[in-house]
Design a protein around this motif. Structure first.
Motif, PDB file in Angstrom:
ATOM      1  N   ARG A  28      46.740   9.499 -14.353  1.00  0.00           N
ATOM      2  CA  ARG A  28      45.575  10.904 -14.218  1.00  0.00           C
ATOM      3  C   ARG A  28      45.097  11.059 -12.696  1.00  0.00           C
ATOM      4  O   ARG A  28      44.867  12.178 -12.099  1.00  0.00           O
ATOM      5  CB  ARG A  28      44.586  10.580 -15.040  1.00  0.00           C
ATOM      6  CG  ARG A  28      43.294  11.532 -15.192  1.00  0.00           C
ATOM      7  CD  ARG A  28      42.176  11.489 -15.845  1.00  0.00           C
ATOM      8  NE  ARG A  28      42.435  11.269 -17.211  1.00  0.00           N
ATOM      9  CZ  ARG A  28      42.681  12.358 -18.275  1.00  0.00           C
ATOM     10  NH1 ARG A  28      42.541  13.596 -17.511  1.00  0.00           N
ATOM     11  NH2 ARG A  28      42.906  12.217 -19.248  1.00  0.00           N
ATOM     12  N   TYR A  29      44.720   9.774 -12.099  1.00  0.00           N
ATOM     13  CA  TYR A  29      44.185   9.759 -10.623  1.00  0.00           C
ATOM     14  C   TYR A  29      45.096  10.172  -9.674  1.00  0.00           C
ATOM     15  O   TYR A  29      44.536  10.463  -8.458  1.00  0.00           O
ATOM     16  CB  TYR A  29      43.513   8.488 -10.608  1.00  0.00           C
ATOM     17  CG  TYR A  29      42.423   8.174 -11.485  1.00  0.00           C
ATOM     18  CD1 TYR A  29      41.686   9.184 -12.048  1.00  0.00           C
ATOM     19  CD2 TYR A  29      42.002   6.777 -11.825  1.00  0.00           C
ATOM     20  CE1 TYR A  29      40.680   8.881 -13.078  1.00  0.00           C
ATOM     21  CE2 TYR A  29      41.159   6.479 -12.681  1.00  0.00           C
ATOM     22  CZ  TYR A  29      40.639   7.544 -13.543  1.00  0.00           C
ATOM     23  OH  TYR A  29      39.604   7.544 -14.459  1.00  0.00           O
ATOM     24  N   ARG A  30      46.391  10.052  -9.799  1.00  0.00           N
ATOM     25  CA  ARG A  30      47.390  10.839  -8.997  1.00  0.00           C
ATOM     26  C   ARG A  30      47.084  12.248  -8.628  1.00  0.00           C
ATOM     27  O   ARG A  30      47.149  12.412  -7.360  1.00  0.00           O
ATOM     28  CB  ARG A  30      48.590  10.804  -9.509  1.00  0.00           C
ATOM     29  CG  ARG A  30      49.573   9.407  -9.510  1.00  0.00           C
ATOM     30  CD  ARG A  30      50.941   9.184  -9.354  1.00  0.00           C
ATOM     31  NE  ARG A  30      51.699   8.028  -9.621  1.00  0.00           N
ATOM     32  CZ  ARG A  30      51.968   7.284 -10.684  1.00  0.00           C
ATOM     33  NH1 ARG A  30      52.165   7.918 -11.932  1.00  0.00           N
ATOM     34  NH2 ARG A  30      52.379   6.069 -10.456  1.00  0.00           N
ATOM     35  N   GLY A  31      46.386  12.890  -9.532  1.00  0.00           N
ATOM     36  CA  GLY A  31      46.167  14.375  -9.256  1.00  0.00           C
ATOM     37  C   GLY A  31      44.793  14.407  -8.325  1.00  0.00           C
ATOM     38  O   GLY A  31      44.828  15.550  -7.813  1.00  0.00           O
ATOM     39  N   ILE A  32      44.029  13.581  -7.981  1.00  0.00           N
ATOM     40  CA  ILE A  32      43.091  13.604  -7.168  1.00  0.00           C
ATOM     41  C   ILE A  32      43.912  13.959  -5.629  1.00  0.00           C
ATOM     42  O   ILE A  32      43.130  14.453  -4.956  1.00  0.00           O
ATOM     43  CB  ILE A  32      42.231  12.432  -7.202  1.00  0.00           C
ATOM     44  CG1 ILE A  32      41.434  12.012  -8.205  1.00  0.00           C
ATOM     45  CG2 ILE A  32      41.271  12.321  -5.929  1.00  0.00           C
ATOM     46  CD1 ILE A  32      40.758  10.929  -8.480  1.00  0.00           C
ATOM     47  N   ALA A  33      44.712  13.494  -5.326  1.00  0.00           N
ATOM     48  CA  ALA A  33      45.484  13.556  -4.142  1.00  0.00           C
ATOM     49  C   ALA A  33      45.986  15.022  -3.761  1.00  0.00           C
ATOM     50  O   ALA A  33      45.857  15.514  -2.656  1.00  0.00           O
ATOM     51  CB  ALA A  33      46.976  12.739  -3.882  1.00  0.00           C
ATOM     52  N   THR A  34      46.124  15.801  -4.883  1.00  0.00           N
ATOM     53  CA  THR A  34      46.239  17.259  -4.848  1.00  0.00           C
ATOM     54  C   THR A  34      45.209  18.186  -5.094  1.00  0.00           C
ATOM     55  O   THR A  34      45.164  19.363  -5.275  1.00  0.00           O
ATOM     56  CB  THR A  34      47.468  17.471  -5.460  1.00  0.00           C
ATOM     57  OG1 THR A  34      47.157  17.279  -7.030  1.00  0.00           O
ATOM     58  CG2 THR A  34      48.823  16.958  -5.320  1.00  0.00           C
ATOM     59  N   GLY A  35      43.897  17.609  -5.242  1.00  0.00           N
ATOM     60  CA  GLY A  35      42.682  18.304  -5.392  1.00  0.00           C
ATOM     61  C   GLY A  35      42.117  18.532  -6.934  1.00  0.00           C
ATOM     62  O   GLY A  35      41.729  19.511  -7.240  1.00  0.00           O
ATOM     63  N   ASP A  36      42.770  17.699  -7.673  1.00  0.00           N
ATOM     64  CA  ASP A  36      42.505  17.702  -9.074  1.00  0.00           C
ATOM     65  C   ASP A  36      41.056  17.445  -9.471  1.00  0.00           C
ATOM     66  O   ASP A  36      40.656  16.278  -9.243  1.00  0.00           O
ATOM     67  CB  ASP A  36      43.325  16.984  -9.953  1.00  0.00           C
ATOM     68  CG  ASP A  36      43.325  17.334 -11.564  1.00  0.00           C
ATOM     69  OD1 ASP A  36      42.110  17.794 -11.879  1.00  0.00           O
ATOM     70  OD2 ASP A  36      44.156  16.824 -12.162  1.00  0.00           O
ATOM     71  N   LEU A  37      39.927  18.318  -9.490  1.00  0.00           N
ATOM     72  CA  LEU A  37      38.943  17.964  -9.824  1.00  0.00           C
ATOM     73  C   LEU A  37      38.429  17.247 -11.086  1.00  0.00           C
ATOM     74  O   LEU A  37      37.314  16.578 -10.967  1.00  0.00           O
ATOM     75  CB  LEU A  37      37.607  19.305  -9.401  1.00  0.00           C
ATOM     76  CG  LEU A  37      37.864  19.657  -8.223  1.00  0.00           C
ATOM     77  CD1 LEU A  37      36.693  21.130  -7.916  1.00  0.00           C
ATOM     78  CD2 LEU A  37      37.410  18.822  -6.913  1.00  0.00           C
ATOM     79  N   GLY A  38      39.307  17.618 -12.032  1.00  0.00           N
ATOM     80  CA  GLY A  38      38.964  17.085 -13.285  1.00  0.00           C
ATOM     81  C   GLY A  38      39.134  15.547 -13.305  1.00  0.00           C
ATOM     82  O   GLY A  38      38.842  14.959 -13.957  1.00  0.00           O
ATOM     83  N   ALA A  39      40.380  15.176 -12.512  1.00  0.00           N
ATOM     84  CA  ALA A  39      40.760  13.643 -12.450  1.00  0.00           C
ATOM     85  C   ALA A  39      39.471  13.104 -11.624  1.00  0.00           C
ATOM     86  O   ALA A  39      39.162  12.039 -11.998  1.00  0.00           O
ATOM     87  CB  ALA A  39      41.956  13.704 -11.693  1.00  0.00           C
ATOM     88  N   LEU A  40      38.965  13.950 -10.651  1.00  0.00           N
ATOM     89  CA  LEU A  40      38.003  13.114  -9.913  1.00  0.00           C
ATOM     90  C   LEU A  40      36.578  12.712 -10.780  1.00  0.00           C
ATOM     91  O   LEU A  40      36.031  11.762 -10.819  1.00  0.00           O
ATOM     92  CB  LEU A  40      37.622  14.094  -8.668  1.00  0.00           C
ATOM     93  CG  LEU A  40      36.640  13.384  -7.681  1.00  0.00           C
ATOM     94  CD1 LEU A  40      37.095  12.119  -7.129  1.00  0.00           C
ATOM     95  CD2 LEU A  40      36.347  14.659  -6.575  1.00  0.00           C
ATOM     96  N   ALA A  41      36.310  13.851 -11.698  1.00  0.00           N
ATOM     97  CA  ALA A  41      35.224  13.821 -12.695  1.00  0.00           C
ATOM     98  C   ALA A  41      35.507  12.601 -13.607  1.00  0.00           C
ATOM     99  O   ALA A  41      34.354  11.923 -14.004  1.00  0.00           O
ATOM    100  CB  ALA A  41      35.014  15.291 -13.275  1.00  0.00           C
ATOM    101  N   HIS A  42      36.656  12.628 -14.114  1.00  0.00           N
ATOM    102  CA  HIS A  42      36.929  11.334 -14.854  1.00  0.00           C
ATOM    103  C   HIS A  42      36.863  10.124 -14.387  1.00  0.00           C
ATOM    104  O   HIS A  42      36.139   9.295 -15.162  1.00  0.00           O
ATOM    105  CB  HIS A  42      38.693  11.657 -15.189  1.00  0.00           C
ATOM    106  CG  HIS A  42      38.942  10.707 -16.415  1.00  0.00           C
ATOM    107  ND1 HIS A  42      39.357   9.395 -16.177  1.00  0.00           N
ATOM    108  CD2 HIS A  42      39.381  10.987 -17.754  1.00  0.00           C
ATOM    109  CE1 HIS A  42      39.578   8.756 -17.384  1.00  0.00           C
ATOM    110  NE2 HIS A  42      39.782   9.741 -18.353  1.00  0.00           N
TER     111      HIS A  42
END
Length: 219
Positions: free
Chosen positions: A181-195
């Protein structure tokens, strides 16, 4: 300011453990092993290094029976359970951040942010776990990250009807702190950051409760 000073009073423990125990050696070995495992990849993933390093740091700072027993004496000083929990979390995060910095040059800014976010979530979660069950749960968390958490739930379930074990594993991957899930933070996934932020908050609340319980039990 008083709370901040109490939080930072926990940081010298990280330096002591890095210099006087095998923690520094284990972090270097972890980085070397991950580099070896990913030798066919053009870049080393900071996220895996940071989350695994966070678990090692938490285990070294708070996981032993002696460390947990010493919390009662720690609370006799001018501090508080929230300050102890936040201070130990930040110390573990700082130790894991060293691994992120070691590979950030070749990994890029986005991957480094993902690594720091994952380390923040995992160190808070691991801190709560070790305060409850000691280093045995740290081993479980390390194994989860290394062997399971890089796979998305869809891959675990597969196209066919899943068995109960697969359903449980997929549920844990969906809810818990996981590398996939947290791999998406690298591409701007705000949902993963909130998680990750939610798990930081939940982990620190649980760790604070546990510090208070351990302290009252020892006094």
């Amino acid at each position: 300011m008083e709370f901040a000073s109490r939080v930072f009073a926990e940081w010298p423990l990280l330096r002591a453990r890095l210099l006087r125990t095998r923690l520094g050696v284990w972090l270097v070995l972890l980085l070397a092993v991950l580099w070896r495992l990913e030798r066919t990849s053009p870049r080393l993933d900071p996220l895996g290094a940071a989350t695994l390093g966070a678990v090692l740091c938490v285990a070294a700072l708070s996981g032993s029976r002696a460390d947990r027993a010493a919390l009662a004496h720690r609370l006799l000083q001018p501090t508080s359970p929230p300050a102890v929990a936040v201070g130990r979390w930040l110390a573990a995060l700082a130790g894991a951040s060293v691994l992120v910095l070691a590979v950030a040059v070749q990994a890029g800014v986005g991957a480094a942010i993902a690594g720091l976010s994952g380390a923040a979530a995992m160190s808070a979660c691991a801190l709560a776990l070790v305060l409850i069950g000691g280093n045995a749960l740290a081993v479980v968390a390390f194994g989860w990250l290394l062997l399971v958490s890089g796979v998305p739930p869809e891959a675990v379930l597969g196209p066919h009807h899943a068995d109960p074990a697969s359903l449980v594993t997929a549920g844990l991957l969906e809810i818990g702190p996981s590398i996939w899930r947290y791999r998406g933070i690298a591409t701007g996934d705000l949902g993963a950051l909130a998680h990750a932020a939610v798990w930081v908050g939940f982990g620190l609340l649980t760790a604070t409760w546990r510090v208070r319980r351990l302290g009252s039990r020892g006094l």
